[in-house]
Design an enzyme around this catalytic site. Structure first.
Site, PDB file in Angstrom:
ATOM      1  N   LYS A  52       4.159  50.287 -29.637  1.00  0.00           N
ATOM      2  CA  LYS A  52       4.387  49.681 -30.945  1.00  0.00           C
ATOM      3  C   LYS A  52       3.356  50.038 -32.007  1.00  0.00           C
ATOM      4  O   LYS A  52       3.559  49.741 -33.179  1.00  0.00           O
ATOM      5  CB  LYS A  52       4.461  48.160 -30.799  1.00  0.00           C
ATOM      6  CG  LYS A  52       5.767  47.640 -30.201  1.00  0.00           C
ATOM      7  CD  LYS A  52       6.899  47.652 -31.210  1.00  0.00           C
ATOM      8  CE  LYS A  52       8.114  46.893 -30.693  1.00  0.00           C
ATOM      9  NZ  LYS A  52       9.174  46.786 -31.709  1.00  0.00           N
ATOM     10  N   SER A 304       7.519  51.340 -21.575  1.00  0.00           N
ATOM     11  CA  SER A 304       7.187  51.147 -22.982  1.00  0.00           C
ATOM     12  C   SER A 304       5.936  50.316 -23.245  1.00  0.00           C
ATOM     13  O   SER A 304       5.396  50.359 -24.353  1.00  0.00           O
ATOM     14  CB  SER A 304       8.378  50.507 -23.705  1.00  0.00           C
ATOM     15  OG  SER A 304       8.796  49.334 -23.028  1.00  0.00           O
TER      16      SER A 304
END
Length: 319
Positions: A52, A304
């Protein structure tokens, strides 16, 4: 809208100044079990513990001097908050992050540690998001969407460029889907590098907003969502992300939360890696035989992030 390879490469030059080029790890056991040649894109080793940071690092360089001076605001359960806070620190900007009042304290503390002002409001993301929009108008801040922004998507897509550079023979990339920002960027970057690469998305069957939207041919809002995994818990995907997924993602598979949590434990046990729920979804799909490709295919599973909600794990009760 489509992002060109040149645009991804330009974004990568800027993102790489402040983010890590995370490793591709092998898993002999997973490869043997599936019959594929598998690599794990270990984004849990990224700054902030997830991919992110990439999007905001690219997004903020496009802001005007006035926008940077005023600052930015977002709403988030955790990873987007930390990504925005970290990138704002890099650009020496003020960042306000609105989180639910019941947000995990460790994520609140981590966001503040990066220098952001944390405002807690409501009990779900939607309520926090409404508060963020209110503060955005009151303070003249720039709102940073968690996934439905093309400059943000381009930044996330730098992960795809790294995959291709490290594993140029890759045949299949398996990517988790929440709001769709990560798979949008990765799919465009990989297809721009080699259009033959197959992109498979993985959602929770307890909240398959993207799969149902693609099936309907339009963005839909789920009436209810039973998914409890932060990174996959989205009632409505973005307009931009839906459009990209329609064109660049070859298939979407789903599994229940329980199978994804089981995959988290499998990864920790066999790969010695700490991953959060959303990150385990691609491995869960592989373990359950949902990824269809010829034997021996070169497959990348995108892990992720690694910001595990330990309180949630402790309180899990399966029926």
């Amino acid at each position: 809208m489509t992002v060109s390879l040149a645009e991804f490469e330009d974004a990568a030059q800027h993102v790489s100044r402040h983010a890590y080029h995370t490793p591709l790890l092998t898993s002999r056991l997973l490869s043997e079990r599936t019959g594929f040649d598998i690599r794990l894109k270990a984004e849990m080793f990224q700054k902030g513990g997830s991919y992110k940071v990439r999007g905001p690092l690219n997004k903020f360089r496009h802001l005007s001097a006035e926008q940077r001076q005023r600052g930015v605001i977002c709403s988030s359960a955790g990873n987007h908050a930390q990504g925005v806070a970290f990138a704002a620190g890099v650009y020496k900007m003020k960042a306000v992050v609105v989180m639910a009042s019941n947000a995990t304290q460790s994520k609140v503390d981590a966001t503040r540690a990066y220098g952001a002002e944390v405002v807690q409001h409501g009990t779900i993301w939607d309520e926090a998001n409404e508060k963020a929009k209110q503060l955005c108008a009151e303070r003249g801040l720039t709102y940073i969407h968690p996934f439905d922004d093309m400059q943000l998507i381009t930044g996330q897509g730098t992960l795809g460029l790294e995959v291709f550079r490290d594993f140029p023979g890759v045949d299949v990339a398996v990517v988790p889907i929440g709001g769709g920002g990560l798979i949008s960027g990765v799919s465009m970057a990989l297809k721009a590098s080699n259009p033959k690469i197959k992109i498979i998305g993985v959602e929770s069957s307890d909240g398959p907003a993207m799969k149902e939207s693609v099936a309907a041919g339009r963005v839909i809002t789920l009436d209810k969502i039973d998914c409890i995994i932060d990174g996959l818990r989205v009632k409505r995907v973005g307009d931009h992300t839906f459009s990209v997924v329609q064109r660049f993602v070859d298939d979407i598979v789903t599994l229940p939360d329980r199978d994804i949590f089981d995959a988290m434990i499998w990864i920790m046990s066999h790969c010695k890696l700490v991953v959060e729920g959303a990150a385990a979804a691609p491995v869960a799909a592989l373990l359950h035989g949902l990824i269809k490709a010829p034997a021996g295919s070169k497959v990348v599973a995108v892990l992720s992030g690694g910001n595990v909600n330990l309180d949630q794990i402790r309180n899990l009760k399966w029926n």
